[in-house]
Design an enzyme around this catalytic site. Structure first.
Site, PDB file in Angstrom:
ATOM      1  N   SER A 164       0.729  -1.294   0.069  1.00 17.85           N
ATOM      2  CA  SER A 164      -0.151  -0.054  -0.214  1.00 17.85           C
ATOM      3  C   SER A 164       0.701   1.371  -0.074  1.00 17.85           C
ATOM      4  O   SER A 164       0.162   2.364  -0.237  1.00 17.85           O
ATOM      5  CB  SER A 164      -0.881   0.059   1.333  1.00 17.85           C
ATOM      6  OG  SER A 164      -0.402   0.166   2.312  1.00 17.85           O
ATOM      7  N   LYS A 207       0.680   5.025   6.804  1.00 19.95           N
ATOM      8  CA  LYS A 207      -0.308   5.591   5.638  1.00 19.95           C
ATOM      9  C   LYS A 207       0.388   7.078   5.661  1.00 19.95           C
ATOM     10  O   LYS A 207       1.218   7.580   6.644  1.00 19.95           O
ATOM     11  CB  LYS A 207      -1.480   5.803   5.865  1.00 19.95           C
ATOM     12  CG  LYS A 207      -2.201   4.437   5.842  1.00 19.95           C
ATOM     13  CD  LYS A 207      -2.310   3.683   4.634  1.00 19.95           C
ATOM     14  CE  LYS A 207      -2.775   2.096   4.641  1.00 19.95           C
ATOM     15  NZ  LYS A 207      -2.650   1.427   3.525  1.00 19.95           N
TER      16      LYS A 207
END
Length: 176
Positions: free
Chosen positions: A39, A82
């Site tokens: 990701s 993230k």
């Protein structure tokens, strides 16, 4: 006999001091973590070993584009990594693959992909005074704030910012 006891006590005190200092460093200063998944490609890769700076946010607020670590709320001892996109009080929306903050196009950093999957951000997402909107760099393969399983992340849940990649050694360096 006294010398043996004195040396043994010295060793025990040294070991306890090392354990206490290590605990304080891991709890308040930094911790090691490992990337699992794609990701955050191409910035971070599966298997990268990182040091998370846990002390900076005690003295300043998190900034846009910083890469942060936070716990996954549904699985104990699982952490997500993230990038901060939306800051407290802002409104985030994704339209036609582009990210808008308070109605203005966000000038994407080099290497960050489009967000063709808008998820919850298809409509304006208003962030609370202690909430952040986070996205993975690999927008097409990231479970992040666009989806209900993650959503907006509260300030208290940000463990810290990713500071250094120390493995693989060929990619050793500070993370931006």
């Amino acid at each position: 006999m006294k010398d043996v006891i004195k040396e043994l006590v010295g060793w025990i005190v040294s070991i306890l001091l090392i354990v206490a200092v290590s605990y304080l460093i891991v709890t308040f200063v930094g911790q090691r973590t490992q990337v699992s998944g794609s990701s955050m490609e191409t910035t971070l890769s599966d298997g990268d070993h990182l040091i998370v700076d846990k002390i900076s946010y005690r003295f300043r607020e998190p900034q846009r584009y910083e890469i942060v670590v936070f716990p996954y709320r549904y699985e104990k001892n699982t952490y997500y990594i993230k990038r901060i996109i939306g800051l407290p009080g802002e409104t985030v929306q994704i339209k036609n693959g582009s990210i808008y903050i308070n109605g203005e196009l966000l000038k994407a950093q080099d290497g960050l992909g489009e967000a063709t999957i808008a998820g919850a951000a298809e409509y304006p997402v208003e962030l609370g005074e202690d909430e952040y909107f986070l996205l993975g760099d690999n927008r097409e393969s990231s479970e992040d704030s666009r989806f209900s399983g993650i959503g907006n992340i509260k300030r208290e849940n940000l463990i810290g910012r990713v500071w250094l990649r120390f493995q693989p050694f060929s990619r050793l360096g500070f993370v931006r």
